[in-house]
Scaffold this active site. Structure first.
Site, short mmCIF file in Angstrom:
data_model
loop_
_atom_site.label_atom_id
_atom_site.label_comp_id
_atom_site.label_asym_id
_atom_site.label_seq_id
_atom_site.Cartn_x
_atom_site.Cartn_y
_atom_site.Cartn_z
N CYS A 295 0.60 -1.04 -0.21
CA CYS A 295 0.28 -0.41 -0.32
C CYS A 295 0.75 0.77 -0.23
O CYS A 295 0.71 2.47 -0.78
CB CYS A 295 -1.05 -0.29 1.65
SG CYS A 295 -2.20 1.41 1.34
N CYS B 39 -1.57 1.87 -2.91
CA CYS B 39 -2.20 3.23 -2.75
C CYS B 39 -2.20 4.58 -2.40
O CYS B 39 -2.65 5.17 -3.56
CB CYS B 39 -3.02 2.26 -1.88
SG CYS B 39 -2.79 1.49 -0.48
N LYS C 17 -0.24 5.50 -6.08
CA LYS C 17 -1.01 5.17 -7.18
C LYS C 17 -2.29 5.89 -7.31
O LYS C 17 -2.50 7.07 -7.84
CB LYS C 17 -1.78 3.83 -7.14
CG LYS C 17 -3.44 4.24 -8.12
CD LYS C 17 -3.93 3.56 -7.63
CE LYS C 17 -4.86 3.21 -6.42
NZ LYS C 17 -5.32 2.56 -5.90
N TYR D 251 -9.69 -3.04 -10.74
CA TYR D 251 -9.47 -2.47 -10.99
C TYR D 251 -7.89 -1.40 -11.27
O TYR D 251 -7.47 -0.18 -11.30
CB TYR D 251 -9.18 -1.81 -9.10
CG TYR D 251 -8.89 -2.38 -8.28
CD1 TYR D 251 -7.86 -1.62 -7.02
CD2 TYR D 251 -8.70 -3.50 -7.71
CE1 TYR D 251 -6.95 -2.02 -6.69
CE2 TYR D 251 -7.83 -4.02 -6.44
CZ TYR D 251 -7.52 -3.16 -5.61
OH TYR D 251 -6.50 -3.52 -5.37
N GLU E 82 -7.56 1.86 -12.95
CA GLU E 82 -6.97 2.96 -12.68
C GLU E 82 -5.88 3.53 -13.58
O GLU E 82 -5.38 4.80 -13.12
CB GLU E 82 -6.64 2.36 -10.86
CG GLU E 82 -8.13 2.92 -10.29
CD GLU E 82 -7.59 2.02 -8.71
OE1 GLU E 82 -7.81 2.44 -8.08
OE2 GLU E 82 -6.40 1.58 -8.63
N HIS F 91 -28.04 21.14 -0.49
CA HIS F 91 -27.88 22.03 -1.74
C HIS F 91 -26.68 22.86 -2.13
O HIS F 91 -26.44 23.33 -0.99
CB HIS F 91 -29.05 22.12 -1.80
CG HIS F 91 -29.56 22.49 -2.62
ND1 HIS F 91 -29.39 22.04 -4.15
CD2 HIS F 91 -29.61 23.12 -3.74
CE1 HIS F 91 -30.23 22.60 -5.44
NE2 HIS F 91 -29.89 23.91 -5.04
N GLU G 57 -26.46 14.78 -2.67
CA GLU G 57 -27.55 15.15 -2.11
C GLU G 57 -28.41 14.29 -2.53
O GLU G 57 -30.16 13.57 -2.21
CB GLU G 57 -28.00 16.43 -2.10
CG GLU G 57 -28.28 16.84 -3.52
CD GLU G 57 -28.26 18.30 -3.94
OE1 GLU G 57 -30.00 18.65 -3.49
OE2 GLU G 57 -28.17 19.03 -3.93
#
Length: 451
Positions: A42, A47, A50, A177, A181, A434, A439
């Site tokens: 990682c 991660c 990346k 992924y 990615e 909002h 939302e």
């Protein structure tokens, strides 16, 4: 019998380091061995670097958007040398933090490869042996390239962070992924990017509608995504690589990256000699408490191939300490894990896909798709998808899928609600913030379909 240590951890990644630190903080005498860099996949080759590359690759679009908003911005292109120098310095800094965390926790570290000599003994690559009451294997996984003619010409995600120069063209092989990615990263950095995947759609296992949106947007952004296609063979041609695909066509690329799977780092650890079973993928088989058939030996993280995510390895390490050192048998919770895929567009998901949910019961599917305000104003047409899967009987939200900028941030918070067992009416009762994209999750009133 007296031992050198209460716990010896093999592997200095996120899971192993956390287990070592927490056990030591509770008073245990702990040692850890790591043959490569501290921080594991990682931090060093996954991660963290990346995500930094994702950030770097997104600025090209931001500059275009900035102009549309009235900013006088000039894009002189991406400087790979500048970025990789800063990236290397950041990874060095993070590795130093991991080393210091162990040192400050009182964990003794060995920069060596370790393997099991017997149920309570670890042999280091310098020939020395250490005994421990408990041994924890946390050696992670590694990228794997299938065997075919010219396979040695391919690089993997490990090498992507250390490229001498940025290629002008790249082929990325795979549909998971990691492949998807890196396709977004390379494309965003200005590299002519092609992606081959042998399946019918990328991101297998995720919600079909969500992964379809991601794929369509990747293609719209300029990635040459070829589905139902794989590499047959590769050969060097000057400074480039000639790729022959499974349809017999040939292509030239400066670089070819394979992201077609990962293998557990469980070879040559002395497992077989102790009767510790490995699965068909090479993973270490463990019970619900991460224990192997040898009572003193445990394993956590990617080497067990359960749920291969860094936060899961950390949770498994914590559960191990609770079970072994705190007298509280704890099984790591692998249910309803929120996940982000840092494709471009980004995807966040928790719970069941529509396809999996419909196999279990009658469901209501709520979806909305729109152009986000920020990008719409700038003239970009990237689509956002918000999707809820709801049990018609219990009203529980069984799954939430988001394809949008910042989807990872959103799914972390939506994940709390889904993990708590929130119903559709709980979502409905929540007042919308909002104007935001998220939302939409609380304003979905009518099912798109009931299946």
């Amino acid at each position: 019998m007296s031992f050198d240590y209460d716990l010896f951890v093999i592997g200095g990644g996120s899971g192993g380091v956390r287990a070592a630190r927490v056990a030591a903080a509770g008073g245990a005498k702990v040692a850890l061995a790591e043959e490569d860099r501290y921080g594991g996949t990682c931090v060093i080759r996954g991660c963290v670097p990346k995500k930094l590359m994702v950030y770097a690759s997104e600025y090209s679009g931001m500059i275009e958007d900035g102009r549309a908003y009235g900013w006088d911005l000039e894009n002189k292109g991406f400087n790979w040398d500048h970025f990789k120098t800063k990236l290397k310095a950041e990874l060095d800094r993070l590795e130093g933090i991991y080393r210091n965390l162990l040192k400050n926790s009182g964990v003794e570290s060995f920069d060596a490869r370790a393997k099991l000599a017997d149920a309570h003994t670890v042999e280091l690559s310098d020939g020395s042996k250490k005994t421990a009451k408990h041994i924890l294997i946390a050696t992670g996984g590694r990228p794997w390239v299938p065997e075919f003619e010219g396979a040695e010409l391919a690089i993997t995600s490990n090498e992507m962070f250390h490229l001498e120069r940025l290629p002008e063209s790249i082929l990325i092989v795979g549909g998971g992924y990691i492949a998807s990615e890196f396709a977004g990263i390379m494309n965003g950095l200005g590299v002519k990017t092609t992606q081959f995947y042998r399946g019918e759609q990328i991101l297998r296992g995720f919600d079909n509608e969500a992964r379809g949106v991601v794929a369509a947007e990747m293609i719209a952004s300029g990635i040459d995504l070829r589905l139902g296609l794989n590499v047959e063979k590769m050969a060097k041609e000057g400074a480039q690589i000639r790729v022959t695909d499974t349809e017999g066509n040939t292509h030239l690329f400066d670089q070819v990256m394979f992201a077609t799977g990962r293998k557990p780092n469980a070879d040559n650890l002395g497992l077989e000699e102790l009767g510790i079973e490995r699965g068909k993928g090479g993973e270490i088989k463990v019970d619900q408490y991460s224990q192997t058939p040898v009572p003193s030996v445990y394993a956590i993280g990617d080497v067990t191939d359960r749920v291969n995510l860094t936060p899961v390895a950390i949770r498994e390490g914590m559960a191990f300490v609770e079970t072994v050192f705190n007298g509280k048998p704890t099984s790591p919770d692998h249910e309803l894990i929120p996940t982000a895929i840092f494709t471009q567009p980004e995807m966040g998901t928790i719970g069941l896909s529509e396809e999996d949910a419909v196999k279990q019961e009658t469901i209501e599917v709520y979806t909305t798709s729109f152009k986000p305000m920020q990008q719409s104003f700038a003239g970009r047409a990237q689509k956002v998808l918000m999707k809820l899967i709801v049990s018609q009987a219990s009203r529980k939200v069984l799954g939430c899928h988001i394809v949008a900028p910042g989807a990872g941030e959103m799914i972390q918070l939506a994940g709390i609600a889904v993990k708590m067992g929130a119903t559709k009416e709980d979502f409905d009762r929540t007042v919308a913030v909002h104007p935001t994209m998220s939302e939409e999750l609380v304003t979905l009133k009518t099912p798109t379909r009931v299946v």
